[in-house]
Write a protein that holds these residues in place. Structure first.
Motif, PDB file in Angstrom:
ATOM      1  N   ILE A   1       1.916   8.588  -1.014  1.00 52.80           N
ATOM      2  CA  ILE A   1       0.923   7.863  -0.663  1.00 52.80           C
ATOM      3  C   ILE A   1       0.434   7.777  -1.981  1.00 52.80           C
TER       4      ILE A   1
ATOM      5  N   LYS B   1      -3.492   0.586  11.039  1.00 52.26           N
ATOM      6  CA  LYS B   1      -2.489  -0.109   9.715  1.00 52.26           C
ATOM      7  C   LYS B   1      -1.822   1.044  10.051  1.00 52.26           C
ATOM      8  N   PHE B   2      -1.694   2.261   9.268  1.00 49.88           N
ATOM      9  CA  PHE B   2      -1.192   3.381   9.431  1.00 49.88           C
ATOM     10  C   PHE B   2       0.473   3.120  10.083  1.00 49.88           C
TER      11      PHE B   2
ATOM     12  N   CYS C   1      -2.156  -1.704   4.405  1.00 48.92           N
ATOM     13  CA  CYS C   1      -0.696  -0.577   4.123  1.00 48.92           C
ATOM     14  C   CYS C   1       0.563  -1.077   3.669  1.00 48.92           C
TER      15      CYS C   1
ATOM     16  N   THR D   1      -7.608   2.081   8.916  1.00 50.72           N
ATOM     17  CA  THR D   1      -6.255   3.278   8.175  1.00 50.72           C
ATOM     18  C   THR D   1      -5.535   3.920   9.151  1.00 50.72           C
TER      19      THR D   1
ATOM     20  N   VAL E   1      -1.596   2.274   0.137  1.00 47.75           N
ATOM     21  CA  VAL E   1      -3.165   1.929   1.355  1.00 47.75           C
ATOM     22  C   VAL E   1      -4.506   1.357   0.420  1.00 47.75           C
TER      23      VAL E   1
ATOM     24  N   ILE F   1       4.407   4.703  -0.327  1.00 49.77           N
ATOM     25  CA  ILE F   1       2.996   3.915   0.422  1.00 49.77           C
ATOM     26  C   ILE F   1       1.704   3.814  -0.499  1.00 49.77           C
TER      27      ILE F   1
END
Length: 117
Positions: A71, A95-96, A4, A92, A17, A15
């Motif tokens: 995002i 990490k977010f 991220c 995910t 990803v 952001i």
């Protein structure tokens, strides 16, 4: 396996990803803060499954920071099992949330361009 990365664009956040064996662009989600709620719109590319996850990420980010966020990205593993997909979604979110905590701690002034790998 999942990354991220955030880039600040003025007072807004972008952001990215990505992860897996074939990072790509599978969905684009825009969240705007409308005074007391997050208004989120999206576009998922055909045959990609990231849109639903990115919608949730954008709602959380937009509601937490009360600002505009975009995002985008994509995560792919060939022949992924249901367990593989669940693990990628969990990773995910992990990490977010690290990125969110880092953004809260450092503030948008000092977090110009960061990556959480």
């Amino acid at each position: 396996m999942v990354q991220c990365e955030i880039t600040h664009v003025g007072s807004d956040d972008f952001i990215l990803v990505t992860g897996g064996s074939k990072p790509h662009l599978g969905a684009v989600v825009i969240g705007t803060w409308e005074g007391n709620y997050a208004n989120v719109v999206s576009h998922g590319l055909p045959h990609h499954k990231e849109e639903e996850l990115f919608l949730e990420l954008a709602k959380v980010w937009c509601s937490t920071f009360e600002k505009t966020v975009v995002i985008t990205g994509g995560i792919h593993i060939d022949n992924a099992t249901k367990n593989d997909i669940e693990n990628l979604v969990d990773k995910t979110w992990e990490k977010f949330f690290i990125l969110m905590a880092d953004s809260k701690t450092k503030g948008s002034q000092s977090l110009t361009n960061s990556a959480i790998n």
